[in-house]
Design a protein around this motif. Structure first.
Motif, short mmCIF file in Angstrom:
data_model
loop_
_atom_site.label_atom_id
_atom_site.label_comp_id
_atom_site.label_asym_id
_atom_site.label_seq_id
_atom_site.Cartn_x
_atom_site.Cartn_y
_atom_site.Cartn_z
N PHE A 148 0.83 -1.21 0.00
CA PHE A 148 0.00 0.00 0.00
C PHE A 148 0.86 1.26 0.00
CE2 PHE A 148 -1.70 3.36 2.77
CZ PHE A 148 -2.75 3.80 1.98
N LEU A 149 1.90 1.27 0.83
CA LEU A 149 2.76 2.45 0.90
C LEU A 149 3.43 2.70 -0.45
CD1 LEU A 149 4.38 1.97 4.42
CD2 LEU A 149 2.58 3.57 3.77
N GLY A 161 -6.16 9.20 -5.33
CA GLY A 161 -5.55 7.90 -5.59
C GLY A 161 -5.19 7.17 -4.32
N VAL A 162 -4.71 7.90 -3.31
CA VAL A 162 -4.38 7.27 -2.02
C VAL A 162 -5.64 6.72 -1.37
CG1 VAL A 162 -3.48 7.69 0.30
CG2 VAL A 162 -2.35 8.73 -1.68
N TRP A 163 -6.73 7.47 -1.44
CA TRP A 163 -8.00 7.02 -0.86
C TRP A 163 -8.51 5.76 -1.55
CZ3 TRP A 163 -10.77 7.24 3.31
CH2 TRP A 163 -12.12 6.90 3.29
N LEU A 167 -9.08 1.99 0.06
CA LEU A 167 -10.31 1.20 -0.06
C LEU A 167 -10.03 -0.20 -0.62
CD1 LEU A 167 -12.86 3.86 -1.38
CD2 LEU A 167 -12.53 3.04 0.96
N ASP A 168 -8.95 -0.34 -1.37
CA ASP A 168 -8.54 -1.67 -1.83
C ASP A 168 -7.81 -2.44 -0.74
OD1 ASP A 168 -9.62 -1.29 -4.34
OD2 ASP A 168 -7.76 -0.54 -5.21
N LEU A 169 -7.08 -1.70 0.10
CA LEU A 169 -6.29 -2.35 1.17
C LEU A 169 -7.18 -2.95 2.24
CD1 LEU A 169 -3.63 -2.94 2.73
CD2 LEU A 169 -3.84 -0.63 3.70
N ASP A 249 -14.62 -8.63 -6.33
CA ASP A 249 -14.11 -7.41 -6.96
C ASP A 249 -12.66 -7.15 -6.61
OD1 ASP A 249 -16.56 -7.01 -8.11
OD2 ASP A 249 -17.26 -5.60 -6.57
N TRP A 250 -12.22 -7.60 -5.40
CA TRP A 250 -10.85 -7.35 -4.98
C TRP A 250 -9.92 -8.51 -5.34
CZ3 TRP A 250 -15.08 -5.83 -2.15
CH2 TRP A 250 -15.21 -4.45 -1.93
#
Length: 293
Positions: A148-149, A161-163, A167-169, A249-250
């Motif tokens: 993620f980082l 984009g970070v948000w 939401l994927d993390l 979805d993920w």
């Protein structure tokens, strides 16, 4: 009349006058010690080799996926897919960590000392289980955080984009938690049945790996319903089934290509919950019996 020969020596014993921290503090101390034990912290260098080798492998995989994404803009695997791909390493981590948490205490006979304090029998088992769940979640979640980082710093969409990346993390971390709960419940139950760590480790690996051929056999039978329910036969594929149903979805749409569960997704979720509940119940019953000896 003879002179008395007995002598009383003052060796400095004093009554404890400090605060009585109680049950919660005992549980917390046992939990923290369990997390440290799972990673070999506070123990010999030999005890640290295997758990930290697995940590290193998972970190290298996560770093590689992050580097490819930063360099070429291609997502090698999603956070949830990372948990799926690395689950086989989690099995071996459990096989080493669970016996260290409970089998050593059984073999050394220290349980009567634990239960002579204000520590209910169930608290001991739950503290060990919670510690193992935490260790497994950190094992999978730490590399996900690294991914993620790397993605957050390389995104070209600013805070938006970070948000989106966050939401994927979050589903990935939840999925890692599911792996941790299921694997820890089974592993600790098996390890609690013997004081010999080698037997406990072998039993844990056997439970996870020997159930896989059953899935293979059921999945090729000429019945679509049996094929779709075949993945219930193994803990690993059971968790995969829950993921395919709840996190499609993920996990990416193509994640279901190799695991067709049809309309049985809710059944997989219920089966996972019942498996965990059954293992925890048996674990508590096991320590009620051990403590009564």
């Amino acid at each position: 009349m003879s002179e008395p020969t007995g002598v009383i020596h003052d060796i400095g014993y004093q009554r404890y006058t400090g605060p009585r921290l109680g049950r919660g503090h005992v549980f917390g101390a046992l939990y923290l010690h369990g997390v440290r034990t799972a990673f070999g912290l506070g123990r010999s260098a030999k005890a640290k080799i295997f758990p930290w080798l697995i940590v290193a492998v998972l970190t290298v995989v996560a770093a590689g996926a992050t580097a490819v994404r930063a360099q070429f803009g291609q997502v090698v695997m999603t956070y949830a897919q990372f948990a799926d791909a690395m689950a086989w390493l989690v099995i071996f981590f459990v096989a080493v960590a669970a016996p260290e948490l409970v089998s050593r205490d059984l073999r050394s006979g220290v349980l009567p000392l634990y239960f002579s304090r204000p520590l209910p029998r169930g608290d001991y088992a739950l503290a060990k289980l919670t510690a193992l769940v935490t260790a497994l979640w950190l094992l999978l979640g730490g590399p996900q955080l690294l991914m993620f980082l790397g993605a957050a710093f390389s995104t070209g969409n600013g805070m938006r984009g970070v948000w989106d990346e966050l939401l994927d993390l979050l589903p990935g971390l939840l999925y890692a938690g599911l792996w941790a709960v299921v694997f820890a419940s089974i592993g600790l139950l098996v390890a609690s049945l013997t004081g010999k760590r080698a037997f406990a480790a072998g039993g844990i690996v056997a439970v996870f790996l020997m159930t896989t051929p059953i899935v293979g056999v059921l999945s090729v039978l000429p019945s679509r319903t049996v094929n779709e329910l075949a993945f219930l036969a193994s803990p690993s594929t059971l968790v995969n089934g829950v993921g395919v149903w709840a996190l499609r979805d993920w996990l990416a749409p193509e994640a279901g290509d190799g695991m067709q569960i049809g309309r049985w997704g809710p059944l997989y979720a219920v089966a996972a919950a019942l498996l965990v509940a059954g293992c925890v119940t048996l674990l508590l019953l096991r320590y009620r019996k051990v403590a009564a000896r």
